[in-house]
Structure formats: structure tokens, C-alpha cells
Design a protein around this motif. Structure first.
Motif, mmCIF file in Angstrom:
data_model
loop_
_atom_site.group_PDB
_atom_site.id
_atom_site.type_symbol
_atom_site.label_atom_id
_atom_site.label_comp_id
_atom_site.label_asym_id
_atom_site.label_seq_id
_atom_site.Cartn_x
_atom_site.Cartn_y
_atom_site.Cartn_z
ATOM 1 N N SER A 247 23.756 -41.658 20.696
ATOM 2 C CA SER A 247 24.733 -42.622 20.180
ATOM 3 C C SER A 247 24.032 -43.924 19.786
ATOM 4 N N ALA A 248 24.237 -45.017 20.518
ATOM 5 C CA ALA A 248 23.589 -46.282 20.186
ATOM 6 C C ALA A 248 22.075 -46.150 20.161
ATOM 7 N N GLY A 249 21.528 -45.316 21.027
ATOM 8 C CA GLY A 249 20.090 -45.086 21.033
ATOM 9 C C GLY A 249 19.610 -44.464 19.742
ATOM 10 N N SER A 250 20.461 -43.669 19.101
ATOM 11 C CA SER A 250 20.127 -43.097 17.791
ATOM 12 C C SER A 250 20.294 -44.128 16.686
ATOM 13 N N MET A 251 21.379 -44.892 16.742
ATOM 14 C CA MET A 251 21.663 -45.891 15.712
ATOM 15 C C MET A 251 20.586 -46.964 15.644
ATOM 16 N N ALA A 252 19.965 -47.268 16.779
ATOM 17 C CA ALA A 252 19.030 -48.396 16.862
ATOM 18 C C ALA A 252 17.838 -48.264 15.928
ATOM 19 N N VAL A 253 17.390 -47.043 15.651
ATOM 20 C CA VAL A 253 16.178 -46.870 14.845
ATOM 21 C C VAL A 253 16.480 -46.670 13.367
ATOM 22 N N THR A 254 17.761 -46.746 12.983
ATOM 23 C CA THR A 254 18.136 -46.530 11.594
ATOM 24 C C THR A 254 18.015 -47.825 10.787
ATOM 25 N N ALA A 255 18.508 -47.773 9.525
ATOM 26 C CA ALA A 255 18.332 -48.904 8.616
ATOM 27 C C ALA A 255 19.535 -49.824 8.533
ATOM 28 N N SER A 256 20.717 -49.367 8.998
ATOM 29 C CA SER A 256 21.915 -50.191 8.811
ATOM 30 C C SER A 256 22.979 -49.859 9.845
ATOM 31 N N PHE A 257 23.653 -50.910 10.317
ATOM 32 C CA PHE A 257 24.865 -50.764 11.128
ATOM 33 C C PHE A 257 26.122 -50.964 10.278
ATOM 34 N N GLY A 258 25.956 -51.215 8.972
ATOM 35 C CA GLY A 258 27.105 -51.513 8.146
ATOM 36 C C GLY A 258 27.784 -52.787 8.608
ATOM 37 N N GLU A 259 29.109 -52.793 8.564
ATOM 38 C CA GLU A 259 29.868 -53.965 8.987
ATOM 39 C C GLU A 259 30.682 -53.688 10.240
ATOM 40 N N ASN A 260 30.255 -52.712 11.014
ATOM 41 C CA ASN A 260 31.021 -52.290 12.189
ATOM 42 C C ASN A 260 31.213 -53.392 13.216
ATOM 43 N N TYR A 261 30.252 -54.269 13.340
ATOM 44 C CA TYR A 261 30.238 -55.182 14.478
ATOM 45 C C TYR A 261 30.387 -56.644 14.076
ATOM 46 N N ASN A 262 30.855 -56.879 12.846
ATOM 47 C CA ASN A 262 30.929 -58.257 12.367
ATOM 48 C C ASN A 262 31.914 -59.125 13.147
ATOM 49 N N ASP A 263 32.922 -58.515 13.773
ATOM 50 C CA ASP A 263 33.933 -59.309 14.467
ATOM 51 C C ASP A 263 33.661 -59.441 15.963
ATOM 52 N N ARG A 264 32.447 -59.095 16.380
ATOM 53 C CA ARG A 264 32.117 -59.215 17.799
ATOM 54 C C ARG A 264 32.051 -60.678 18.227
ATOM 55 N N PRO A 265 32.612 -61.009 19.397
ATOM 56 C CA PRO A 265 32.613 -62.400 19.869
ATOM 57 C C PRO A 265 31.300 -62.773 20.542
ATOM 58 N N VAL A 266 30.187 -62.543 19.849
ATOM 59 C CA VAL A 266 28.881 -62.905 20.403
ATOM 60 C C VAL A 266 28.087 -63.614 19.314
ATOM 61 N N PRO A 267 27.205 -64.535 19.675
ATOM 62 C CA PRO A 267 26.399 -65.221 18.666
ATOM 63 C C PRO A 267 25.390 -64.264 18.034
ATOM 64 N N THR A 268 25.076 -64.501 16.784
ATOM 65 C CA THR A 268 24.073 -63.701 16.090
ATOM 66 C C THR A 268 22.746 -64.443 16.123
ATOM 67 N N THR A 269 21.725 -63.793 16.613
ATOM 68 C CA THR A 269 20.415 -64.435 16.713
ATOM 69 C C THR A 269 19.411 -63.840 15.749
ATOM 70 N N GLY A 270 19.814 -62.791 15.019
ATOM 71 C CA GLY A 270 18.894 -62.149 14.096
ATOM 72 C C GLY A 270 18.108 -61.009 14.708
ATOM 73 N N THR A 271 18.285 -60.784 16.022
ATOM 74 C CA THR A 271 17.550 -59.700 16.668
ATOM 75 C C THR A 271 18.447 -58.501 16.940
ATOM 76 N N GLU A 272 19.676 -58.529 16.415
ATOM 77 C CA GLU A 272 20.622 -57.448 16.679
ATOM 78 C C GLU A 272 20.629 -56.390 15.582
ATOM 79 N N THR A 273 19.864 -56.590 14.535
ATOM 80 C CA THR A 273 19.836 -55.619 13.445
ATOM 81 C C THR A 273 19.029 -54.390 13.847
#
Length: 223
Positions: free
Chosen positions: A131-157
Motif C-alpha cells: 500500500s503506502a510502502g508501494s506508493m512511496a517509490v512511485t512518481a506521483s501521489f496525484g491530488e489525493n492528499y491536498n486537503d490534509r491538515p498538515v504543513p507541507t515541507t517538500g519532503t512528502e512527495t
């Protein structure tokens, strides 16, 4: 490095065979490291991590008969001397990366130095994601997580090691957003091919070649 990217672990003989094909020796001769970090983003994270580490999750991972299994917790690594964990990762045959939140996982892959280490690993090393372990090595998360209530630091891609996107748990009865129609809409905003995988499907990647292994259902959405 080779990859087996699953939705829910080794759930059937076909995925087990795909894993065996990636290994350069029998499972009983391979060492493995289990990485539960992605689970801790959620309130139920400790229970998810326990099931992964103890081998009691629905999809098999640590209980496949490895020669040895250790636990590598990425959040602990910044406080650990590099010589105490980097040689271990380099010598390990298989990395078992559990599910949870992919952005949280990618953040700690980078913060810990684990992401920087991956490209230098042996070509025989096998990365097995759930699941997330598979997604982590890919090229894109799309816009799935844009509404998450967490700050973006640039290391979440995602790490971008494989030029695709993965949407796990296709048509899961308990997850409304994994229905095929919803994924199709999401995939229109993803700039790379999107593989939607149900829990009986996986992707095998060897030398850049992508093969789907399944005893269930999967769908490819082109950008």
C-alpha cells in the motif's frame, strides 16, 4: 534494486511466485528488514505496526520463511549513528515496507537518510512494498492528499524511483474512494500511468520493466 509493489502483501500464490522470481536465492536464505513507519501517522498506527511486525496482518510479509527478519524504524534513525544502520541496510536482501500514510512515510524516508541510500543498494536487493510502502517509490501521489491538515515541507512527495502511480485497494468494500469510478477521476490529474491494484494484485519491476501479477482485478489508466 528490484521491486514488488503490492496492495496488501503476499496474498496469493501468484504474488509469492513473483517474489521468488525477484530473489537471487531461496527465501529461506534471504535476510529481511521490516519497516513499519508509515503506520504511525494514524491513531491506530501501533496496532497496524504490531500486525505487520508479528506477521498477523492479512497479507503475509514477515512470516514467509526468511532466514532472519529485523525491524528498521525510520523515525529513530536521525538519533542513531550511521555506522549502526547503513551497513545493515546495504547487506540486507529484502526490504519489507509496510502500509499506512504514504506522505508521512516519504517524509521520514528523506529525514532519516534512507531515501538517499536506496539508489546505492545492490542490484540484487528487493524492495517489497505494501500500500503506502508501494506508493512511496512511485512518481506521483496525484491530488489525493491536498486537503490534509498538515504543513507541507517538500519532503512528502514520492521518491520517483519508478515512473508510474499506484492506487491500492481497488474496489475494496470498506473504502469508498477506492471504487474504480473514483480512481478513474483521480487518475485524470496524474501525469504518469496509474495502476489501480486490488488486494490480490501486485507489480513486479525488474530493470525498468513493469509486469502485473494478479489473481484478482487491476486497471491501468493512461495520463
Amino acid at each position: 534494486m528490484k521491486f514488488l509493489l503490492t496492495s496488501s502483501g503476499v496474498r496469493n500464490p501468484s504474488i509469492h511466485s513473483a517474489l521468488a522470481d525477484l530473489l537471487d536465492k531461496p527465501i529461506s536464505e534471504c535476510t529481511a528488514l521490516c519497516i513499519p513507519t508509515a503506520a504511525y501517522y494514524f491513531p491506530e498506527g501501533p496496532a497496524i505496526a504490531y500486525r505487520l511486525i508479528s506477521g498477523t496482518s492479512q497479507g503475509r510479509l514477515v512470516d514467509l520463511g526468511w532466514k532472519s527478519v529485523g525491524v528498521l524504524e525510520l523515525t529513530a534513525l536521525p538519533s542513531v549513528a550511521e555506522e549502526n544502520w547503513i551497513p545493515l541496510v546495504k547487506e540486507t536482501d529484502v526490504l519489507l515496507v509496510g502500509g499506512g500514510d504514504p506522505m508521512y512515510l516519504c517524509h521520514w524516508m528523506r529525514e532519516s537518510g534512507f531515501a538517499d541510500l536506496l539508489p546505492s543498494l545492490r542490484s540484487e536487493t528487493v524492495y517489497v512494498g505494501v500500500s503506502a510502502g508501494s506508493m512511496a517509490v512511485t512518481a506521483s501521489f496525484g491530488e489525493n492528499y491536498n486537503d490534509r491538515p498538515v504543513p507541507t515541507t517538500g519532503t512528502e512527495t514520492p521518491l520517483g524511483l519508478i515512473d508510474i502511480a499506484i492506487y491500492p485497494h481497488l474496489n475494496h468494500p470498506a473504502m469508498e474512494d477506492t471504487q474504480e469510478a473514483n480512481i478513474a477521476t483521480w487518475a485524470t490529474k496524474v501525469p504518469v500511468p496509474t495502476y489501480a491494484l486490488d488486494d490480490n494484485s501486485a507489480i513486479k519491476v525488474t530493470n525498468g520493466t513493469i509486469d502485473v501479477t494478479t489473481e484478482g482485478h487491476w486497471k491501468l489508466f493512461q495520463p
